[in-house]
Design an enzyme around this catalytic site. Structure first.
Site, mmCIF file in Angstrom:
data_model
loop_
_atom_site.group_PDB
_atom_site.id
_atom_site.type_symbol
_atom_site.label_atom_id
_atom_site.label_comp_id
_atom_site.label_asym_id
_atom_site.label_seq_id
_atom_site.Cartn_x
_atom_site.Cartn_y
_atom_site.Cartn_z
ATOM 1 C CB THR A 1 32.374 13.343 60.959
ATOM 2 O OG1 THR A 1 33.735 12.380 60.806
ATOM 3 C CG2 THR A 1 31.122 11.875 60.520
ATOM 4 C CG ASN B 1 28.462 14.106 56.782
ATOM 5 O OD1 ASN B 1 28.584 13.854 56.094
ATOM 6 N ND2 ASN B 1 29.472 13.209 57.725
ATOM 7 N NE ARG C 1 31.949 16.268 57.225
ATOM 8 C CZ ARG C 1 32.238 15.019 57.203
ATOM 9 N NH1 ARG C 1 33.659 15.097 58.206
ATOM 10 N NH2 ARG C 1 33.318 13.813 56.947
ATOM 11 C CG PHE D 1 26.964 3.479 59.690
ATOM 12 C CD1 PHE D 1 27.569 3.910 58.232
ATOM 13 C CD2 PHE D 1 27.471 3.097 60.769
ATOM 14 C CE1 PHE D 1 28.939 3.266 58.111
ATOM 15 C CE2 PHE D 1 28.636 3.191 60.393
ATOM 16 C CZ PHE D 1 29.955 3.466 59.232
ATOM 17 C CD GLU E 1 38.309 7.664 50.071
ATOM 18 O OE1 GLU E 1 37.513 6.862 51.119
ATOM 19 O OE2 GLU E 1 38.677 8.742 49.838
#
Length: 140
Positions: free
Chosen positions: A93, A114, A104, A59, A128
């Site tokens: 998710t 999402n 979500r 993906f 991050e």
């Protein structure tokens, strides 16, 4: 409870539908505080770098293409157990499995679109956050 910081991204599907304010309201309502924020359009290079951990997965290319398809809002959230709290507010998710009232469950279109991203651990949160923000941009 330890005060933590976590990265949150409001994804292109949500910004395109003008959901930014509603999502931030849910995060703040859960006791999280926005201590850094910017609206950006990710380049392919930046998105590929950010999601490099998924490079070998099938993906990966679709994820990168989606993340560069429109603006995103990247932000640093701070609060007691911010990582777990953010993940709880985001929901599973797969929005079909997300608890009612989560971001979500309310806003995601499907598992790929999402609406939000959140760090999953203290180590990834630190990486991050540093990927998108200089220390001077975080004003907690």
């Amino acid at each position: 409870m330890p005060v933590e910081r976590t990265l949150s991204i409001i994804k292109p599907d949500a910004t395109a539908r003008n959901l930014t304010g509603r999502i931030i309201a849910k995060l703040e309502g859960a006791g999280l505080r926005v201590v850094a924020q910017k609206r950006v359009r990710l380049s392919r290079e930046v998105a590929e770098g950010f999601y490099a951990v998924h490079r070998a997965r099938p993906f990966f290319n679709d994820l990168v293409s989606f993340m560069i398809s429109g603006p995103v809002v990247v932000q640093v959230l701070e609060g007691d157990n911010a990582i777990a709290r953010n993940r709880e507010v985001m929901g599973a998710t797969d929005p079909a499995k997300a608890a009612p009232g989560t971001i979500r469950a309310e806003f995601a279109e499907n598992i790929e679109r999402n609406s939000v991203h959140g760090s999953d651990a203290p180590e990834t949160a630190a990486q991050e956050i540093a990927y998108f923000f200089a220390g001077t941009e975080i004003v907690g």
